[in-house]
Design a protein around this motif. Structure first.
Motif, PDB file in Angstrom:
ATOM      1  N   UNK A  22       0.836  -1.203   0.000  1.00  0.00           N
ATOM      2  CA  UNK A  22       0.000   0.000   0.000  1.00  0.00           C
ATOM      3  C   UNK A  22       0.870   1.253   0.000  1.00  0.00           C
ATOM      4  N   UNK A  23       1.936   1.200   0.788  1.00  0.00           N
ATOM      5  CA  UNK A  23       2.835   2.354   0.835  1.00  0.00           C
ATOM      6  C   UNK A  23       3.518   2.541  -0.513  1.00  0.00           C
ATOM      7  N   UNK A  24       3.990   1.435  -1.086  1.00  0.00           N
ATOM      8  CA  UNK A  24       4.733   1.507  -2.344  1.00  0.00           C
ATOM      9  C   UNK A  24       3.872   2.031  -3.484  1.00  0.00           C
ATOM     10  N   UNK A  25       2.549   1.764  -3.391  1.00  0.00           N
ATOM     11  CA  UNK A  25       1.604   2.187  -4.410  1.00  0.00           C
ATOM     12  C   UNK A  25       1.839   3.627  -4.872  1.00  0.00           C
ATOM     13  N   UNK A  26       1.986   4.525  -3.896  1.00  0.00           N
ATOM     14  CA  UNK A  26       2.128   5.940  -4.224  1.00  0.00           C
ATOM     15  C   UNK A  26       3.420   6.182  -4.999  1.00  0.00           C
ATOM     16  N   UNK A  27       4.439   5.350  -4.730  1.00  0.00           N
ATOM     17  CA  UNK A  27       5.728   5.583  -5.374  1.00  0.00           C
ATOM     18  C   UNK A  27       5.802   5.027  -6.779  1.00  0.00           C
ATOM     19  N   UNK A  59      12.878   4.207   3.474  1.00  0.00           N
ATOM     20  CA  UNK A  59      12.444   3.331   4.571  1.00  0.00           C
ATOM     21  C   UNK A  59      12.003   4.136   5.784  1.00  0.00           C
ATOM     22  N   UNK A  60      12.608   5.342   5.946  1.00  0.00           N
ATOM     23  CA  UNK A  60      12.145   6.211   7.041  1.00  0.00           C
ATOM     24  C   UNK A  60      10.719   6.670   6.747  1.00  0.00           C
ATOM     25  N   UNK A  61      10.477   7.035   5.462  1.00  0.00           N
ATOM     26  CA  UNK A  61       9.129   7.453   5.086  1.00  0.00           C
ATOM     27  C   UNK A  61       8.128   6.354   5.370  1.00  0.00           C
ATOM     28  N   UNK A  62       8.541   5.094   5.026  1.00  0.00           N
ATOM     29  CA  UNK A  62       7.640   3.957   5.248  1.00  0.00           C
ATOM     30  C   UNK A  62       7.352   3.780   6.734  1.00  0.00           C
ATOM     31  N   UNK A  63       8.413   3.809   7.557  1.00  0.00           N
ATOM     32  CA  UNK A  63       8.224   3.592   8.995  1.00  0.00           C
ATOM     33  C   UNK A  63       7.359   4.694   9.608  1.00  0.00           C
ATOM     34  N   UNK A  64       7.599   5.942   9.154  1.00  0.00           N
ATOM     35  CA  UNK A  64       6.774   7.052   9.642  1.00  0.00           C
ATOM     36  C   UNK A  64       5.308   6.823   9.305  1.00  0.00           C
ATOM     37  N   UNK A  65       5.099   6.441   8.023  1.00  0.00           N
ATOM     38  CA  UNK A  65       3.737   6.242   7.543  1.00  0.00           C
ATOM     39  C   UNK A  65       3.069   5.100   8.305  1.00  0.00           C
ATOM     40  N   UNK A  66       3.843   4.024   8.517  1.00  0.00           N
ATOM     41  CA  UNK A  66       3.317   2.858   9.211  1.00  0.00           C
ATOM     42  C   UNK A  66       2.963   3.210  10.656  1.00  0.00           C
ATOM     43  N   UNK A  67       3.867   3.973  11.307  1.00  0.00           N
ATOM     44  CA  UNK A  67       3.618   4.344  12.707  1.00  0.00           C
ATOM     45  C   UNK A  67       2.356   5.200  12.799  1.00  0.00           C
ATOM     46  N   UNK A  68       2.210   6.132  11.855  1.00  0.00           N
ATOM     47  CA  UNK A  68       1.005   6.970  11.847  1.00  0.00           C
ATOM     48  C   UNK A  68      -0.241   6.125  11.597  1.00  0.00           C
ATOM     49  N   UNK A  69      -0.136   5.222  10.606  1.00  0.00           N
ATOM     50  CA  UNK A  69      -1.291   4.390  10.260  1.00  0.00           C
ATOM     51  C   UNK A  69      -1.695   3.524  11.442  1.00  0.00           C
ATOM     52  N   UNK A  70      -0.706   3.014  12.167  1.00  0.00           N
ATOM     53  CA  UNK A  70      -1.014   2.159  13.320  1.00  0.00           C
ATOM     54  C   UNK A  70      -1.775   2.947  14.372  1.00  0.00           C
ATOM     55  N   UNK A  71      -1.513   4.243  14.431  1.00  0.00           N
ATOM     56  CA  UNK A  71      -2.241   5.075  15.393  1.00  0.00           C
ATOM     57  C   UNK A  71      -3.552   5.600  14.801  1.00  0.00           C
ATOM     58  N   UNK A  72      -3.856   5.162  13.591  1.00  0.00           N
ATOM     59  CA  UNK A  72      -5.115   5.571  12.977  1.00  0.00           C
ATOM     60  C   UNK A  72      -5.032   6.924  12.287  1.00  0.00           C
ATOM     61  N   UNK A  73      -3.805   7.380  11.993  1.00  0.00           N
ATOM     62  CA  UNK A  73      -3.646   8.673  11.332  1.00  0.00           C
ATOM     63  C   UNK A  73      -3.167   8.444   9.897  1.00  0.00           C
ATOM     64  N   UNK A  74      -4.031   8.693   8.933  1.00  0.00           N
ATOM     65  CA  UNK A  74      -3.674   8.471   7.534  1.00  0.00           C
ATOM     66  C   UNK A  74      -3.427   9.778   6.798  1.00  0.00           C
ATOM     67  N   UNK A  75      -3.170  10.846   7.548  1.00  0.00           N
ATOM     68  CA  UNK A  75      -2.896  12.114   6.897  1.00  0.00           C
ATOM     69  C   UNK A  75      -4.160  12.868   6.540  1.00  0.00           C
TER      70      UNK A  75
END
Lengths: 356, 316
Positions: free
Chosen positions: B25-30, B65-81
């Protein structure tokens, strides 16, 4: 156990016949006696399958329907070579025009008195226009015949290309096992986590809309089933003695897979591929309907439904009924053929589980 | 293997799959051609400094990979931007529509189960009679009918000709208002038909298989009433495979709801997804694709666990 490969090197307790496993020797060896045996086997299987298929009246009716729709699509309008092709540009390949009107012609009604003042462009079905005319005054029957070109070509192309991806990957995964198998099957598992339409939508979100984009999206979704089914089938087929025998005689991996394993493992894949043509046409129409498929100008069946979405609520039933009926009849026919193919290959079975 | 150990083993297989889904899902945007910030700024012309500032703000300069981890951490907290189209938090937009899709999906599911199981039992019990033939034809038609066309026909018949259903969903009504529940019936029926046909055939074939087994003859020979034989013995055993396939129908129903929500202008997740794909609103698309993927993985997990619970042979 037949899991080891030929070229895995000498192993304890196995006699290794030097000189018969090299590619050169093996090729000569194969041509010496194998083809006769193989061709008889293959012909026999298909021959008996065809004989059983021929007795299945429902499946034959399905096949006839598909044939009829394909002919309608081909002969709906003359086909010219597109302008981009250098030498043959503008050449007429197919001169027949079966469609009663030009599918893009908005003036088929000129000179005729509208039946009611309410319907100036969108005429209900009559002898003049069997399936009526759409919101822009175009003949629906002609558009459906022409639109079949989009729907059917997408269905057949996407399935064939997906087979060419799924079959080799499934065969490699099933035959070699181990690391390669893990990688391929994990990718398949991963993509299977997304429902058919959602995965296709995601691909279209990335690539944008268009004919080849749509075909590509349906291929990405389509190969999974073939790879998974074929791998499972090969896992059991490769345990057979004849596979061990072929390996012992020094056949290469490629010839073992292509000549001995695939002919015995393809039946479920062929059944699935037949049924998939229906699934793919349905998905293409669904994507067209939600506005993520072909452009609104094309007469693809799903797109025709999209532009007439309000018509049903307003009571103009013909505009939405006939294009949808075409999808329905096509998918039904494909399913009948698919069930017939399955019964032909597997006469004892009650019918296996269907993959989406 | 005890059930607990089986569930644990199955959970362990699920974890890498879940990670894979987040990665995909993350890679999709790239994979999208072009500069990602064009989708944030909606292709407005900007000078390089402002662009740089936006890049820094959205973390687009960090390693991938930092972008991915940031995104994943946010998503885990229910924050999708933030949604690019509406400038609203994605989570809020999804939370507003999720209950509607859940209601429609569960209604479709209930319709499928409630009609498929009795119909399948009847077809199996009256095998090779008129009843069986009718159910076979109905299943063929039900599997082949496009759900969006069925939806249009339901609108034509019930909203336009008979005028018993509204054409558009009631606006401003809460989820549990009677108008909304009534309005949900038709889309649920359009989605549920395919599942009904599939489950009915499955119920029939698995019941036919059970009816042929020796224990049935034995139960009848003992003089048990037919009701007990079918209801207590055959039904229980033949339901096992149906229950697991029913859990897998979740994916089928999600697929259906994406398309059918468009037909009925239903304020759910499917319509949100389709609309946002047209607007290239990638934060919303990503969040929805991720949620759907995770939901399907858990439905499959549930199916496997149910199967193992109902049929202990599976665990070995």
């Amino acid at each position: 156990m037949a899991t080891e490969r030929n070229d895995a090197g000498p192993e304890r307790g196995r006699i290794r016949v030097e000189g018969y496993d090299a590619a050169t020797d093996d090729r000569e060896f194969d041509t010496a006696w194998e083809p006769t045996l193989q061709s008889e086997e293959g012909k026999g299987r298909l021959y008996y399958a065809w004989r059983r298929f021929k007795r299945n009246r429902l499946a034959l009716a399905g096949a006839a329907t598909i044939g009829f729709m394909t002919l309608c699509a081909i002969f709906a309008q003359p086909i010219r070579v597109p302008e981009q092709v250098p030498v043959l540009a503008g050449q007429l390949v197919q001169p027949v025009a079966l469609a009663p009107a030009d599918p893009a012609n908005q003036e088929v009604l000129l000179g005729h008195q509208p039946p009611t003042t309410e319907h100036l462009f969108d005429w209900p079905p009559s002898m003049l226009h069997l399936f009526g005319t759409d919101w822009a005054g175009r003949d629906i029957l002609s558009r459906m015949m022409y639109g079949a070109r989009w729907s059917l070509s997408i269905g057949f192309i996407a399935v064939v290309v997906a087979l060419f991806i799924g079959v080799p990957l499934g065969a490699i995964a099933g035959y070699y096992g181990g690391y390669v198998d893990e990688v391929i099957m994990r990718v398949v598992d991963l993509l299977y986590a997304f429902p058919f339409i959602v995965l296709a939508i995601a691909v279209i979100a990335i690539l944008g809309r268009g004919y080849w984009e749509l075909v590509f999206a349906l291929i990405v979704v389509g190969w999974l089933a073939y790879a998974r089914i074929l791998r499972g089938e090969i896992l059991s087929v490769k345990e057979n003695e004849y596979v061990t025998a072929a390996k012992a005689l020094g056949a290469t991996d490629r010839s073992v897979i292509v000549r001995h394993i695939l002919p015995n493992a393809m039946a479920p894949v062929i059944v699935q591929a037949t049924l998939s043509v229906g699934t793919v046409v349905l998905a293409a129409a669904a994507l067209g309907f939600i506005g993520l498929g072909l452009s609104p100008a094309s007469a693809e069946w799903g797109v025709m439904l999209r532009v007439e979405q309000d018509s049903m609520a307003r009571g103009r039933w013909w505009a939405g009924f006939f294009p949808g009926l075409a999808i329905f009849v096509f998918v039904l026919a494909i399913n009948l053929v698919g069930d017939g193919v399955r019964d032909a290959f597997d006469p004892q079975g009650e019918g296996g589980e269907r993959f989406r | 293997m005890s059930l607990r150990r089986y569930v644990l083993k199955r959970l362990l297989i699920t974890i890498p799959l879940l990670l894979g889904v987040t990665l995909a899902t993350f890679a999709m945007v790239h994979f999208i051609p072009g500069d990602p910030i064009d989708f944030i700024t909606l292709f407005t012309e900007l000078d390089p400094e402002t662009k740089q500032e936006i890049r820094a703000r959205y973390g687009l300069d960090d390693p991938i990979y930092i972008q991915y981890l940031d995104w994943l951490a946010d998503a885990a907290r229910g924050d999708f931007g933030t949604s690019i189209t509406t400038r609203q938090p994605v989570t809020k937009e999804i939370a507003e529509r999720l209950p509607f899709t859940l209601m429609m999906g569960s209604m479709a599911f209930v319709i499928a189960i409630v009609t498929a199981i009795p119909a399948g039992i009847a077809a199996a019990y009256h095998r090779n009679t008129k009843v069986d033939q009718v159910s076979r034809v109905a299943a063929l038609l039900g599997i082949a009918i496009p759900n969006f066309w069925l939806g249009l026909i339901l609108i034509l018949v019930f909203a336009s000709w008979l005028d018993v259903f509204p054409v558009l969903p009631p606006t401003g009504e809460g989820l549990l208002s009677s108008e909304m529940i009534v309005y949900t019936l038709l889309p649920a029926l359009a989605i549920g038909t395919g599942s009904t046909a599939l489950l009915m055939r499955l119920m029939r074939s698995s019941m036919v298989e059970e009816l042929d087994k020796d224990y049935v003859t034995m139960a009848r020979a003992k003089g048990l009433p037919e009701r007990t034989v079918v209801g207590k013995h055959v039904l229980r055993n033949s339901l096992i495979s149906v229950v697991t396939v029913a859990a897998i129908q979740v994916a089928f129903i999600i697929s259906g709801s994406v398309v059918v929500e468009i037909v009925f202008s239903y304020p759910g997740l499917g319509r949100l997804l389709v609309n946002r794909v047209r607007n290239h609103d990638f934060p919303v698309i990503q969040a929805l694709v991720l949620i759907i993927g995770v939901a399907v993985i858990f439905a499959n997990l549930l199916a496997d666990v149910l199967y193992a619970y109902l049929d202990p042979r599976i665990r070995y």
